[in-house]
Every structure is written in structure tokens, then in C-alpha cells.
Design an enzyme around this catalytic site. Structure first.
Site, PDB file in Angstrom:
ATOM      1  N   ASP A  37       0.779  -0.860  -0.002  1.00 58.99           N
ATOM      2  CA  ASP A  37       0.230   0.224  -0.289  1.00 58.99           C
ATOM      3  C   ASP A  37       0.938   0.952   0.374  1.00 58.99           C
ATOM      4  O   ASP A  37       2.355   1.642   0.615  1.00 58.99           O
ATOM      5  CB  ASP A  37      -1.010  -0.200   1.314  1.00 58.99           C
ATOM      6  CG  ASP A  37      -2.280   0.916   0.841  1.00 58.99           C
ATOM      7  OD1 ASP A  37      -3.459   0.917   0.425  1.00 58.99           O
ATOM      8  OD2 ASP A  37      -2.358   1.784   0.957  1.00 58.99           O
ATOM      9  N   ASP A  63       4.137   1.688  -4.369  1.00 56.70           N
ATOM     10  CA  ASP A  63       3.084   2.601  -5.327  1.00 56.70           C
ATOM     11  C   ASP A  63       2.961   1.124  -6.201  1.00 56.70           C
ATOM     12  O   ASP A  63       3.778   1.389  -6.804  1.00 56.70           O
ATOM     13  CB  ASP A  63       3.767   3.950  -6.012  1.00 56.70           C
ATOM     14  CG  ASP A  63       2.672   4.552  -6.546  1.00 56.70           C
ATOM     15  OD1 ASP A  63       1.705   3.896  -7.714  1.00 56.70           O
ATOM     16  OD2 ASP A  63       3.375   5.404  -6.730  1.00 56.70           O
ATOM     17  N   VAL A  64       1.914   1.602  -7.054  1.00 55.69           N
ATOM     18  CA  VAL A  64       1.372  -0.023  -7.747  1.00 55.69           C
ATOM     19  C   VAL A  64       2.064   0.182  -9.285  1.00 55.69           C
ATOM     20  O   VAL A  64       1.699  -0.464  -9.820  1.00 55.69           O
ATOM     21  CB  VAL A  64      -0.372  -0.329  -7.924  1.00 55.69           C
ATOM     22  CG1 VAL A  64       0.184  -1.220  -6.092  1.00 55.69           C
ATOM     23  CG2 VAL A  64      -1.090   0.946  -8.100  1.00 55.69           C
ATOM     24  N   ASN A  90      -6.375  -4.616  -5.982  1.00 49.39           N
ATOM     25  CA  ASN A  90      -7.865  -4.213  -5.249  1.00 49.39           C
ATOM     26  C   ASN A  90      -7.033  -2.884  -5.683  1.00 49.39           C
ATOM     27  O   ASN A  90      -8.302  -1.530  -5.372  1.00 49.39           O
ATOM     28  CB  ASN A  90      -7.248  -4.482  -4.132  1.00 49.39           C
ATOM     29  CG  ASN A  90      -8.480  -3.782  -2.982  1.00 49.39           C
ATOM     30  OD1 ASN A  90      -9.717  -3.396  -3.459  1.00 49.39           O
ATOM     31  ND2 ASN A  90      -7.472  -2.799  -2.277  1.00 49.39           N
ATOM     32  N   TYR A 157     -12.719   6.613 -15.293  1.00 46.92           N
ATOM     33  CA  TYR A 157     -12.779   5.059 -13.953  1.00 46.92           C
ATOM     34  C   TYR A 157     -13.197   4.473 -14.553  1.00 46.92           C
ATOM     35  O   TYR A 157     -12.837   3.847 -14.593  1.00 46.92           O
ATOM     36  CB  TYR A 157     -13.971   6.686 -13.003  1.00 46.92           C
ATOM     37  CG  TYR A 157     -13.880   5.580 -11.265  1.00 46.92           C
ATOM     38  CD1 TYR A 157     -12.865   4.606 -10.243  1.00 46.92           C
ATOM     39  CD2 TYR A 157     -15.025   4.387 -11.541  1.00 46.92           C
ATOM     40  CE1 TYR A 157     -13.235   3.259  -9.409  1.00 46.92           C
ATOM     41  CE2 TYR A 157     -15.230   2.961 -10.046  1.00 46.92           C
ATOM     42  CZ  TYR A 157     -13.836   3.379  -9.632  1.00 46.92           C
ATOM     43  OH  TYR A 157     -13.925   2.260  -8.782  1.00 46.92           O
ATOM     44  N   LYS A 161     -11.573   1.201 -15.191  1.00 45.70           N
ATOM     45  CA  LYS A 161     -13.030  -0.618 -14.861  1.00 45.70           C
ATOM     46  C   LYS A 161     -13.809  -1.449 -15.679  1.00 45.70           C
ATOM     47  O   LYS A 161     -13.527  -3.149 -15.322  1.00 45.70           O
ATOM     48  CB  LYS A 161     -14.087  -0.400 -13.581  1.00 45.70           C
ATOM     49  CG  LYS A 161     -13.438   0.896 -12.579  1.00 45.70           C
ATOM     50  CD  LYS A 161     -12.850  -0.306 -11.914  1.00 45.70           C
ATOM     51  CE  LYS A 161     -11.671   0.030 -10.463  1.00 45.70           C
ATOM     52  NZ  LYS A 161     -11.082  -0.213  -9.475  1.00 45.70           N
ATOM     53  N   VAL A 190     -19.397   1.347  -1.998  1.00 45.98           N
ATOM     54  CA  VAL A 190     -19.266   0.611  -0.754  1.00 45.98           C
ATOM     55  C   VAL A 190     -18.850   1.719  -0.386  1.00 45.98           C
ATOM     56  O   VAL A 190     -17.677   2.731  -0.472  1.00 45.98           O
ATOM     57  CB  VAL A 190     -18.592  -0.201  -0.728  1.00 45.98           C
ATOM     58  CG1 VAL A 190     -17.786  -1.480   0.605  1.00 45.98           C
ATOM     59  CG2 VAL A 190     -18.496  -1.759  -1.599  1.00 45.98           C
ATOM     60  N   THR A 192     -16.637   3.074   1.907  1.00 46.59           N
ATOM     61  CA  THR A 192     -14.688   3.021   1.945  1.00 46.59           C
ATOM     62  C   THR A 192     -14.439   4.705   1.902  1.00 46.59           C
ATOM     63  O   THR A 192     -14.891   5.588   2.319  1.00 46.59           O
ATOM     64  CB  THR A 192     -13.963   2.600   1.274  1.00 46.59           C
ATOM     65  OG1 THR A 192     -14.289   2.994   0.136  1.00 46.59           O
ATOM     66  CG2 THR A 192     -14.570   1.183   1.286  1.00 46.59           C
TER      67      THR A 192
HETATM   68  N1  LIG Z   1     -15.666   1.970  -2.776  1.00 46.82           N
HETATM   69  C1  LIG Z   1     -16.498   1.930  -3.413  1.00 46.82           C
HETATM   70  O1  LIG Z   1     -17.756   2.063  -3.618  1.00 46.82           O
HETATM   71  C2  LIG Z   1     -16.162   0.389  -4.602  1.00 46.82           C
HETATM   72  C3  LIG Z   1     -16.762   0.374  -5.227  1.00 46.82           C
HETATM   73  C4  LIG Z   1     -16.917  -0.303  -6.678  1.00 46.82           C
HETATM   74  C5  LIG Z   1     -14.731  -0.595  -7.074  1.00 46.82           C
HETATM   75  N2  LIG Z   1     -14.442  -0.039  -5.906  1.00 46.82           N
HETATM   76  C6  LIG Z   1     -12.966  -0.623  -6.027  1.00 46.82           C
HETATM   77  O2  LIG Z   1     -12.134  -1.161  -4.833  1.00 46.82           O
HETATM   78  C7  LIG Z   1     -10.868  -1.193  -4.633  1.00 46.82           C
HETATM   79  C8  LIG Z   1     -10.777  -0.390  -3.260  1.00 46.82           C
HETATM   80  O3  LIG Z   1     -10.965   0.227  -2.980  1.00 46.82           O
HETATM   81  P1  LIG Z   1     -11.944   1.643  -1.660  1.00 46.82           P
HETATM   82  O4  LIG Z   1     -13.385   1.485  -2.105  1.00 46.82           O
HETATM   83  O5  LIG Z   1     -11.915   0.281  -0.493  1.00 46.82           O
HETATM   84  O6  LIG Z   1     -11.376   2.620  -1.541  1.00 46.82           O
HETATM   85  P2  LIG Z   1      -9.845   3.089  -0.472  1.00 46.82           P
HETATM   86  O7  LIG Z   1      -9.356   4.778  -0.655  1.00 46.82           O
HETATM   87  O8  LIG Z   1     -10.587   3.184   0.846  1.00 46.82           O
HETATM   88  O9  LIG Z   1      -8.923   2.476  -0.577  1.00 46.82           O
HETATM   89  C9  LIG Z   1      -8.336   2.280  -1.278  1.00 46.82           C
HETATM   90  C10 LIG Z   1      -6.766   1.785  -1.375  1.00 46.82           C
HETATM   91  O10 LIG Z   1      -5.811   1.413  -1.909  1.00 46.82           O
HETATM   92  C11 LIG Z   1      -4.223   1.996  -1.587  1.00 46.82           C
HETATM   93  N3  LIG Z   1      -3.722   2.981  -2.782  1.00 46.82           N
HETATM   94  C12 LIG Z   1      -4.358   3.953  -3.606  1.00 46.82           C
HETATM   95  N4  LIG Z   1      -3.082   4.350  -4.354  1.00 46.82           N
HETATM   96  C13 LIG Z   1      -2.513   3.036  -4.334  1.00 46.82           C
HETATM   97  C14 LIG Z   1      -1.441   3.543  -4.506  1.00 46.82           C
HETATM   98  N5  LIG Z   1      -0.691   3.801  -5.917  1.00 46.82           N
HETATM   99  N6  LIG Z   1      -0.444   2.298  -4.881  1.00 46.82           N
HETATM  100  C15 LIG Z   1      -0.687   1.152  -3.829  1.00 46.82           C
HETATM  101  N7  LIG Z   1      -2.071   1.624  -2.960  1.00 46.82           N
HETATM  102  C16 LIG Z   1      -2.904   3.065  -3.601  1.00 46.82           C
HETATM  103  C17 LIG Z   1      -4.981   3.286  -0.417  1.00 46.82           C
HETATM  104  O11 LIG Z   1      -3.606   2.985   0.199  1.00 46.82           O
HETATM  105  C18 LIG Z   1      -6.018   2.427   0.290  1.00 46.82           C
HETATM  106  O12 LIG Z   1      -5.558   2.271   1.544  1.00 46.82           O
HETATM  107  C19 LIG Z   1     -10.521   0.067  -6.193  1.00 46.82           C
HETATM  108  O13 LIG Z   1      -9.866  -0.788  -6.847  1.00 46.82           O
HETATM  109  C20 LIG Z   1     -11.773   1.145  -5.659  1.00 46.82           C
HETATM  110  O14 LIG Z   1     -11.914   1.334  -7.715  1.00 46.82           O
HETATM  111  C21 LIG Z   1     -14.634   0.809  -4.552  1.00 46.82           C
END
Ligand SMILES: NC(=O)c1ccc[n+]([C@@H]2O[C@H](COP(=O)([O-])OP(=O)(O)OC[C@H]3O[C@@H](n4cnc5c(N)ncnc54)[C@H](O)[C@@H]3O)[C@@H](O)[C@H]2O)c1
Length: 296
Positions: A37, A63-64, A90, A157, A161, A190, A192
Site C-alpha cells: 500500500d 506504489d502500484v 485491489n 474511472y 474498470k 461501498v 470506504t
Molecule cells: N468504495 C466503493 O464504492 C467501490 C466500488 C467499486 C469498486 N471499488 C474499488 O475497490 C478498490 C478499493 O477501493 P476502496 O473503496 O477500498 O477505497 P479506499 O480509498 O478506502 O482504499 C484504497 C486503498 O488503495 C491504496 N492506494 C491508493 N493508491 C495506491 C497506489 N498508487 N499504490 C498502492 N496503494 C494505493 C490506498 O492507500 C488505500 O489503502 C478500488 O479499486 C476501487 O476502485 C470501490
């Protein structure tokens, strides 16, 4: 005993939100958990939580978008736990909302690099390591309902996806002979901190220019709307448990929001109707009975 017990999973963006929920659920299945992360503070908190839940867990700040960071993460995972059996791609960023003409080139680069290239780099790094031990494994990509149906005012976005869904379908067929099962998680909203993704924006992707007053007003209104929608989203703790349920069932597409089914059905209906019109076109009559190649 769980089929996952004693195996090792690497999870990008696992320090909070959906990634941490999946980490916690897989840790409870007896998996060794390796988090990568960008946020070192959240990473430490997440590792403390996982260990308090009884999981064997370690993590690397990374960093991914950086392929070197992926190699370091893989080295750490193998050094600590021997073999890697599962990758969860993720990590993702929301990238904000706005009109197509308002979106900044660096917003696009940021979202494409994290949400798309991050998945590609992760897969290219980990799949050979899963293949090499010959025991088979799993690849779980976190896409979104936005990968199933285009979302207005979120072009970047949505593009990433949709690509992650498409890549998952491609890799599903490609990796099946290697006993690597591919799944793609497509949640709707979700609860978050995804709407606060700016906290994770790297300096390389700073915006080129300020949006005009009118545009930023629109962005703020949209952002407030998104904040409200996310705050009313699914409890994140359910997501990890749902993922375990679906992985056990061997699902390719993993959904968390069955209420969105009509939205996706509407899209397929529109596509099917477009095929009907193409089939009825005299211009294309000669194509109708030709073999379908390249899609199996
Ligand atoms: N929350 C929603 O409603 C939702 C819906 C559909 C899909 N998603 C997807 O779920 C996944 C997780 O999102 P979330 O909702 O938990 O968001 P979040 O912001 O709570 O968590 C994202 C995590 O990714 C980390 N991150 C961000 N950029 C990064 C990078 N460059 N390198 C490494 N780590 C990095 C952040 O530090 C964090 O821990 C994402 O791919 C998001 O697109 C979320």
C-alpha cells in the site's frame, strides 16, 4: 479446513477499505497475508488489526504504478512465506467527477496508471511466480459496477474498470490451463474512503491547471453527491466475506449488489437489440453464417 489455509495472498491497496476487508476475511481462512500500500500509516494499522485477528501478515509500502515496487513486494512475500498463491489487484483511486472537457490530462494519467497499469504490473509480476510452483492459484481483480455499465461524469474511472473486467475475462481463459482461477469483483457503492482518493495522489500527477469557477462548482456539487452515496454504501466488512463465499464457488464475476442486476440487464438488452438491427441489415447478410473465431 478451508482450501485457502496455509497459502499466501498478496493484496494491493490492502491497508484499508475493500482491500483490508478482503485481507481480514482471507486471514480468517488461514491465509498468510502480504499487503502492499502507498500509505505507510494505514498499512501499520492494518497489519496490527490482521495480527490481532490471528493472521500471519506482513506488508510493504509501495506504489502500484511502479514495477520495481511490485518486484520488491514479491521478493518480500516469497522470503517470508515461500510461495505466492493468490494476487488481489485491489488498489484504486476514484479520480473525481466531472465533464469530459473539464477533466485534466493528469487526472486521466493518474487514474489509468493506478487502476489499469497497476493491475497489469501486479499481474505480470505475480502470475509467473504462481505458475512456477505448479500448485495453481487465484487472481482476483477489483473492478466495479462501473466496469459493467458506464457511469456519466466518471469517464476515466469507468474506462479503467471496464478494462479490468475485460482483462479478467481474457486472463480467465488464458490462465485456466495453468490452474489459476481468475475472478473479478464488481461492487456498486461501498462505504470506504474512495471518495477521498486525492490523499493518495502522487506528486507526478499534479493537475496542470485550475478548473474554471463554473466547472469547479459543478465538481463540488458532484463530489458532495458522491460523498453522500458512498456514505450510504454497503458496509465494507461484508465485502471480504462475500469474496470468500464467491471464491469458494469458483465465480468469475463476483457481485455484492444484486439490486443492480436490472441496470446490467438493460445494457445487455440494448446490445442485443443492436445485434438484431445489424442482423437485419442487408449490408451484413453475408456475415451472418460465417464462423466465429478468436473468442473461445
Ligand atoms: N468504495 C466503493 O464504492 C467501490 C466500488 C467499486 C469498486 N471499488 C474499488 O475497490 C478498490 C478499493 O477501493 P476502496 O473503496 O477500498 O477505497 P479506499 O480509498 O478506502 O482504499 C484504497 C486503498 O488503495 C491504496 N492506494 C491508493 N493508491 C495506491 C497506489 N498508487 N499504490 C498502492 N496503494 C494505493 C490506498 O492507500 C488505500 O489503502 C478500488 O479499486 C476501487 O476502485 C470501490
Amino acid at each position: 479446513m478451508s482450501q485457502f489455509a496455509g497459502k499466501t495472498v498478496v493484496i494491493s491497496g490492502g491497508a484499508e477499505g475493500i482491500g483490508l476487508s478482503i485481507a481480514s476475511a482471507l486471514g480468517k481462512q488461514g491465509m498468510n497475508v502480504v499487503l502492499g500500500d502507498i500509505d505507510p500509516v494505514q498499512l501499520d494499522l492494518a497489519l496490527a488489526q490482521l495480527k490481532s485477528e490471528g493472521a500471519r501478515a506482513t506488508g510493504v509500502t509501495m506504489d502500484v504504478t511502479n514495477i520495481g515496487h511490485w518486484h520488491h513486494l514479491a521478493d518480500q512475500a516469497e522470503r517470508q512465506f515461500g510461495k505466492i498463491h493468490m494476487l488481489v489487484n485491489n488498489a484504486g483511486v476514484g479520480g473525481g467527477t466531472g465533464t469530459v472537457e473539464q477533466s485534466d490530462r493528469n487526472d486521466w494519467r493518474w487514474v489509468l496508471d493506478v487502476n489499469l497499469m497497476g493491475v497489469i504490473y501486479g499481474t505480470q509480476t505475480m502470475v509467473p511466480l504462481i505458475k512456477k510452483h505448479g500448485e495453481g492459484g487465484r487472481l482476483l481483480n477489483v473492478a466495479s459496477m462501473a466496469g459493467m455499465v458506464g457511469v456519466p461524469f466518471a469517464g476515466a474511472y469507468t474506462a479503467t474498470k471496464a478494462a479490468v473486467v475485460a482483462m479478467s475475462e481474457s486472463w480467465y481463459a488464458e490462465l485456466k490451463p495453468h490452474n489459476i482461477k481468475v475472478s473479478v469483483l464488481c461492487p456498486a457503492f461501498v462505504k470506504t474512503r474512495i471518495n477521498l482518493s486525492e490523499r493518495n495522489r502522487q506528486p507526478d500527477y499534479s493537475r496542470d491547471e485550475q478548473a474554471s469557477d463554473a466547472d469547479s462548482f459543478k465538481s463540488e456539487a458532484l463530489a458532495a453527491h458522491m460523498q453522500n452515496v458512498i456514505n450510504n454504501g454497503l458496509n465494507v466488512d461484508v465485502v471480504g466475506e462475500r469474496v470468500v463465499e464467491a471464491l469458494n464457488a469458483g465465480e468469475l464475476y463476483i457481485f455484492t449488489h444484486p439490486n443492480y442486476r436490472p441496470v446490467v440487464q438493460q445494457r445487455y438488452k440494448a446490445i442485443d437489440e443492436a445485434f438484431e438491427r445489424a442482423a437485419a441489415s442487408p449490408l451484413l447478410a453475408h456475415v451472418l453464417n460465417e464462423d466465429v473465431v478468436g473468442f473461445t
